[in-house]
Scaffold this motif. Structure first.
Motif, short mmCIF file in Angstrom:
data_model
loop_
_atom_site.label_atom_id
_atom_site.label_comp_id
_atom_site.label_asym_id
_atom_site.label_seq_id
_atom_site.Cartn_x
_atom_site.Cartn_y
_atom_site.Cartn_z
N ASP A 1 -13.28 33.42 -50.14
CA ASP A 1 -12.02 33.49 -49.32
C ASP A 1 -11.46 32.32 -48.80
O ASP A 1 -12.28 31.19 -48.68
N THR A 2 -10.01 32.28 -48.59
CA THR A 2 -9.45 31.11 -48.04
C THR A 2 -9.83 30.87 -46.66
O THR A 2 -10.25 31.80 -46.06
N HIS B 1 -3.03 34.51 -44.18
CA HIS B 1 -2.79 34.81 -45.29
C HIS B 1 -1.91 33.55 -46.02
O HIS B 1 -1.25 33.11 -45.34
N TYR C 1 -3.30 37.06 -53.07
CA TYR C 1 -3.89 36.24 -54.33
C TYR C 1 -3.28 36.77 -55.61
O TYR C 1 -2.69 36.30 -56.49
N HIS D 1 -5.88 40.32 -48.16
CA HIS D 1 -6.29 38.96 -48.97
C HIS D 1 -6.35 39.12 -50.48
O HIS D 1 -5.80 38.06 -51.11
N SER E 1 -11.69 40.71 -53.83
CA SER E 1 -11.52 39.79 -52.66
C SER E 1 -11.40 40.45 -51.44
O SER E 1 -10.91 41.53 -51.37
N SER E 2 -11.83 39.69 -50.62
CA SER E 2 -11.58 40.27 -49.07
C SER E 2 -11.81 39.07 -48.12
O SER E 2 -12.22 37.96 -48.35
N ARG E 3 -11.16 39.42 -46.86
CA ARG E 3 -11.53 38.23 -45.88
C ARG E 3 -12.90 38.47 -45.27
O ARG E 3 -13.29 38.93 -44.04
#
Length: 660
Positions: free
Chosen positions: A553-554, A636, A430, A426, A493-495
């Motif tokens: 995260d998204t 993703h 980005y 992830h 950043s990470s999931r």
């Protein structure tokens, strides 16, 4: 003529339990969490029956390699060839080109009985993309056939040299089981697919055949038959109920189905459970069609998943179960029985080999053809958002400096970095958008990451049973960010929600993850582990005085957004709304947000960037917005989605007057 064991209907009943367990697991995984163990039941049954034939035939002086393998061909090839040919034809009509190319590779592996090796190189049985591999289940057939290739020769040599047949059985069973135990923690995928760590299960069946034939007094004490059968069925039921895909398997846990099957068969056909339950006509019928049912059930639901771009609804899956049963019965009745038990055995054997070679040739031709055209043509521009290029993950000059990182990118390769983004895949999605902003302000952004790696110190993260490489890679990246004077900004950043929850989102994404803090192994709660590692990492990074940015995260979708643009959905039609409900997103992320915000409140200088602020509104989190495809898969971002988030990142950075 080979000597065959007396027919036992209870063994067909046991086959039924095995195949129905696998079917229920694949179609309704919540109902039978350990249903994948049905394959292990099959392994023991196969080892028992094959070894019984070999031992008895050798003793009677009737063993023939030609006849043995001819019977194997007539047993396996008819249903398998029918399935592979059906997949080859149906895939050409229904799949996109890239999907069909992947299918033809697996067809070729299936024909060659090396599916276990092909899948081993790709990923795990429980991985995210497993649902989109229609021939995933042929791994077990590969292991069985590999056993059949080696085992008869070993037994024949032992017989010729007048060795006791128990020696090769114990040697293979012991070495294979030991390898399974020693390698399972750290090499789970290898152990799952490798024949060397699976042969012990077939050898359990061989041991049972040896005991029944040569030591009948040892195995046939009438007094304990019912107890043996009850104990065996109890072991299997306990395994089906309690063992899950998140456990290290096979390992020690495979003893439940293996030993359970051993005791059930050893109890004999007259034990009460064997006689009254396993010999029931319904179970026996399912046992007779168990092989074609095993073949058809997974391919059918996998085709449906690919066409829908999401795991089918429960109602559809119920219908597909019946379709699988019907196809299995038709295959058994019209294809398998006439060929297997037909009079022209030699001609049928040759014909089957020719058909399989033709399927292999067709699959290889389609796989390697540069001008391949499938029936289902679509404007390639529609598929561009779902293609992720290799150059978006690493470039040679960066990897030359940081060879241990699988993801390595720099905005300006010939300069020292001004900022770093560190994390898992992830962080990678980005990088594209954020790096565009850094280009505009003439700053060099370095990305160091690896899939499944949380950017914290001392945190093991990944699939249970896999070798951990994250601790060292993240340590290297974070220490570089701390010690390199040119780096003024560190982006993490990470999931995160996956590591805290331990699983993926929706029916298409298993993504089972395990995290462990090496400095505090006593912590077992994932949220607590995540928070502790995050706190320690932010504490060490903050002491540098550098700007720290934490990307929240998204949203995950739980479906493949490709389904929103492909006009081929045969069950429900296209998604009218290409989005996931805001309520579902909030429920999924509740613990994740509570965890990170409890840590962030102690680090007021850390800038949290909430991507959901731009991807969600009050009702939905969008996969497509203003005709722009924002996601490449279920979690993703696409290239355009990354650019979109990069623009929002820049806006917030300017608004907050962050200096890079």
């Amino acid at each position: 003529m080979l000597t065959h064991p007396k027919y036992r209907p209870d063994i067909d009943g046991l086959r039924a339990i095995a195949v129905l367990s696998v079917v229920l697991y694949h179609y309704f995984p919540i109902w039978v969490k350990g249903g994948f163990m049905g394959v292990d039941i099959f392994f023991v049954i196969s080892g028992f029956l094959i070894s019984t034939i070999i031992f008895s035939s050798l003793d009677a002086g009737k063993f023939s390699f030609l006849e043995f393998y001819g019977k194997r061909i007539r047993r396996i090839f008819p249903a398998l060839a029918f399935l592979l040919l059906s997949c080859l034809v149906a895939g050409w009509f229904l799949f996109l080109k890239d999907e069909y190319v992947a299918l033809t590779k697996h067809i070729a592996c299936g024909v060659a009985f090396v599916s276990n090796f092909c899948l081993w190189q790709e990923s795990g049985y429980f991985d995210t993309s497993a649902d989109t591999k229609p021939l995933l289940h042929l791994w077990s057939l590969g292991i069985e056939e590999q056993f059949y290739l080696a085992w008869p020769f070993l037994v024949f040599i032992a017989w010729k040299l007048r060795f006791n047949k128990i020696y090769p059985i114990l040697l293979i069973a012991g070495a294979s089981f030991l390898l399974n135990i020693l390698r399972i923690d750290g090499h789970a995928v290898e152990v799952f697919y490798s024949p060397l760590s699976r042969f012990w299960e077939l050898s359990i069946g061989s041991l049972l055949a040896y005991l029944i034939i040569y030591k009948p007094n040892f195995i046939s004490n009438v007094k304990y038959k019912n107890t043996q059968s009850l104990f065996g069925i109890a072991l299997i039921l306990i395994g089906l109920a309690l063992i899950t895909k998140d456990d290290l398997f096979p390992g020690w846990l495979a003893l439940f189905p293996a030993i359970g099957t051993f005791f059930i068969i050893s109890a004999g056909s007259k034990a009460w459970i064997n006689r009254n339950i396993l010999s029931n006509k319904i179970l026996v019928w399912f046992g007779l069609i168990s092989f074609p049912l095993y073949l058809w059930h997974w391919s059918i639901v996998s085709f449906a998943t690919i066409l829908e771009s999401v795991f089918p609804t429960r109602e559809i899956r119920i219908c597909l179960v019946f379709v699988s049963i019907i196809m299995a019965w038709l295959t058994y009745k019209l294809v398998e029985k006439p060929i297997r038990y037909g009079k022209n055995t030699r001609a049928n054997t040759v014909m089957l080999c020719v058909v399989m070679l033709a399927i292999l040739g067709s699959a290889l031709y389609a796989n390697q053809s540069k001008n391949l055209r499938v029936y289902f043509q679509i404007d390639e521009k529609l598929l561009e958002p779902f293609n992720w290029k290799v150059e978006w993950e690493h470039e040679p000059s960066c990897n030359a400096k940081f060879p241990d990182h699988s993801t390595c990118l720099q905005t300006f390769p010939d300069r020292k970095p001004d900022a770093m983004i560190i994390g898992d895949s992830h962080a990678n999605h980005y990088y594209i958008g954020i790096s565009e902003y850094f280009k505009k302000i003439d700053k060099n952004l370095l990305h160091l990451g690896s899939p499944s790696c949380v950017p914290f110190f001392d945190l093991q993260s990944g699939t249970k049973g896999a070798v951990d490489f994250c601790v060292e890679r993240m340590k290297t990246a974070l220490n570089y960010a701390i010690n390199e004077e040119s780096v003024k900004t560190i982006i993490l950043s990470s999931r995160g929600v996956t590591y805290i929850s331990g699983n993926g989102f929706g029916d298409i994404d298993y993504a089972n993850r395990v995290i462990k803090l090496t400095t505090k192994p006593e912590l077992t709660n994932a949220a607590e582990v995540f928070a502790t590692a995050m706190r320690e990492t932010l504490s060490r990074l903050s002491k540098t005085g550098k700007q720290i940015i934490f990307i929240v995260d998204t949203p995950e979708l739980g479906f493949y957004p490709k389904s929103c643009v492909l006009p081929r959905n045969i069950f429900r039609g296209n998604h009218k709304i290409c989005a996931v409900g805001r309520k579902e997103f909030d429920e999924r992320n509740k613990q994740y947000l509570e965890t990170i915000e409890s840590v962030l409140k102690d680090f007021p200088k850390v800038f949290p960037f909430y991507t959901s602020k731009y991807l969600c509104d009050e009702q939905y989190c969008w996969a497509i917005k203003d005709n722009v495809v924002l996601y490449q898969d279920d979690d993703h971002l696409s290239y355009d989605g990354s650019l979109f988030i990069g623009e929002k990142f820049a806006e917030e950075a300017i608004k907050r007057k962050i200096k890079f």
